[in-house]
Motif scaffolding. Structure first.
Motif, PDB file in Angstrom:
ATOM      1  N   ASN A   1      -0.360 -11.426  -0.439  1.00 17.02           N
ATOM      2  CA  ASN A   1      -0.851  -9.762  -0.377  1.00 17.02           C
ATOM      3  C   ASN A   1      -1.621  -9.948  -1.612  1.00 17.02           C
ATOM      4  O   ASN A   1      -0.774  -8.674  -2.751  1.00 17.02           O
ATOM      5  N   TRP A   2      -2.432 -10.931  -2.349  1.00 15.42           N
ATOM      6  CA  TRP A   2      -2.940 -11.566  -3.702  1.00 15.42           C
ATOM      7  C   TRP A   2      -3.496 -10.251  -4.034  1.00 15.42           C
ATOM      8  O   TRP A   2      -4.346  -9.570  -4.757  1.00 15.42           O
ATOM      9  N   ARG A   3      -4.494  -9.541  -2.533  1.00 18.74           N
ATOM     10  CA  ARG A   3      -5.661  -8.790  -2.734  1.00 18.74           C
ATOM     11  C   ARG A   3      -4.291  -6.811  -3.421  1.00 18.74           C
ATOM     12  O   ARG A   3      -5.604  -6.528  -4.307  1.00 18.74           O
ATOM     13  N   GLN A   4      -3.686  -6.659  -2.585  1.00 18.72           N
ATOM     14  CA  GLN A   4      -2.511  -5.160  -3.272  1.00 18.72           C
ATOM     15  C   GLN A   4      -2.278  -6.076  -4.262  1.00 18.72           C
ATOM     16  O   GLN A   4      -2.156  -5.229  -5.161  1.00 18.72           O
ATOM     17  N   SER A   5      -1.842  -6.946  -4.461  1.00 12.78           N
ATOM     18  CA  SER A   5      -1.403  -7.022  -6.200  1.00 12.78           C
ATOM     19  C   SER A   5      -2.527  -6.467  -7.323  1.00 12.78           C
ATOM     20  O   SER A   5      -2.980  -6.663  -8.154  1.00 12.78           O
ATOM     21  N   LEU A   6      -4.184  -7.071  -6.599  1.00 15.79           N
ATOM     22  CA  LEU A   6      -4.758  -7.133  -7.604  1.00 15.79           C
ATOM     23  C   LEU A   6      -5.512  -5.660  -7.804  1.00 15.79           C
ATOM     24  O   LEU A   6      -6.611  -4.882  -8.730  1.00 15.79           O
ATOM     25  N   ALA A   7      -4.853  -5.066  -6.355  1.00 14.38           N
ATOM     26  CA  ALA A   7      -5.384  -3.348  -6.115  1.00 14.38           C
ATOM     27  C   ALA A   7      -7.366  -3.317  -6.329  1.00 14.38           C
ATOM     28  O   ALA A   7      -7.839  -2.961  -6.251  1.00 14.38           O
ATOM     29  N   LEU A   8      -7.449  -4.542  -5.186  1.00 11.47           N
ATOM     30  CA  LEU A   8      -8.663  -4.986  -4.984  1.00 11.47           C
ATOM     31  C   LEU A   8      -9.343  -3.287  -3.965  1.00 11.47           C
ATOM     32  O   LEU A   8     -10.374  -2.776  -3.796  1.00 11.47           O
ATOM     33  N   GLY A   9      -8.257  -3.076  -3.074  1.00  8.48           N
ATOM     34  CA  GLY A   9      -8.744  -1.950  -1.718  1.00  8.48           C
ATOM     35  C   GLY A   9      -9.302  -2.888  -0.674  1.00  8.48           C
ATOM     36  O   GLY A   9     -10.012  -3.651  -1.190  1.00  8.48           O
ATOM     37  N   GLU A  10     -10.359  -1.579  -0.253  1.00  6.76           N
ATOM     38  CA  GLU A  10     -11.837  -2.181   0.587  1.00  6.76           C
ATOM     39  C   GLU A  10     -12.729  -2.473  -0.217  1.00  6.76           C
ATOM     40  O   GLU A  10     -12.832  -1.929  -0.683  1.00  6.76           O
ATOM     41  N   GLU A  11     -13.427  -3.626   0.997  1.00  6.16           N
ATOM     42  CA  GLU A  11     -14.616  -3.918   0.997  1.00  6.16           C
ATOM     43  C   GLU A  11     -15.308  -3.171   0.727  1.00  6.16           C
ATOM     44  O   GLU A  11     -14.947  -2.742   2.359  1.00  6.16           O
TER      45      GLU A  11
END
Length: 190
Positions: free
Chosen positions: A32-42
């Motif tokens: 869940n690294w993407r959620q932890s960085l709050a990147l959202g949708e590409e």
């Protein structure tokens, strides 16, 4: 006895610190690294604008900041280094609406053909892109009809950007060195 208790206390404290650090690290490396960085949708964004590089006149937007002693003898101006703060506009006319600035360096890095190296940041000043940047770093074979350069990063709306900038010379004055370049950019970002 006091020394033994103090040593045990310090040992226990160091284990707690190491354990808490290991847990923090483990949570950052899960799937869940993407959620932890709050990147959202590409997302993919297409941009189109004009770059005005003015090296002549009373208010140039690009200036020579360095050159070698043999630069003027080179047909490619090898060794020249320029600093730019060029306007980016909606249309090719110099009076067209400014949508940002191209700020950075470019220099002649090829001894045989005109080949520039760009290290530039496109800073946008309009609409939803206001305050966001895109970074370009790569080779610009300026005499080719269309050039492709890499987008290597970005900020704001363009956080974690990557993509391609296609540049096409719209107008070039061989006497003054002034140029207007059309840019079509495709950028993937979060």
């Amino acid at each position: 006895m006091r020394k033994l208790l103090l040593v045990l206390f310090l040992l226990l404290l160091s284990l707690i610190v190491v354990q808490s650090h290991e847990n923090w690290y483990a949570t950052q490396t899960k799937d869940n690294w993407r959620q932890s960085l709050a990147l959202g949708e590409e997302k993919s964004t297409q941009l189109h604008f004009y770059f005005h590089d003015i090296v002549s006149g009373k208010k140039p937007t690009a200036m020579k900041i360095a050159q070698t002693s043999t630069t003027n003898q080179s047909p490619t101006l090898f060794g020249i280094l320029m600093m730019a703060d060029d306007p980016l506009t909606q249309g090719p006319e110099p009076t067209s609406k400014i949508v940002g600035r191209a700020q950075g360096l470019y220099g002649s890095a090829d001894q045989e053909k005109l080949g520039l190296i760009l290290a530039m940041s496109f800073k946008f000043t309009e609409g939803i892109y206001n305050g966001s940047t895109l970074s370009i770093f790569g080779r610009n074979p300026a005499l080719q009809l269309e050039r492709e350069m890499p987008i290597v990063g970005g900020t704001g709306v363009f956080r974690y950007a990557r993509g391609v900038a296609l540049a096409k010379t719209n107008w070039f004055n061989t006497t003054s060195g002034d140029a207007i370049v059309e840019y079509n950019i495709t950028v993937i970002h979060y």
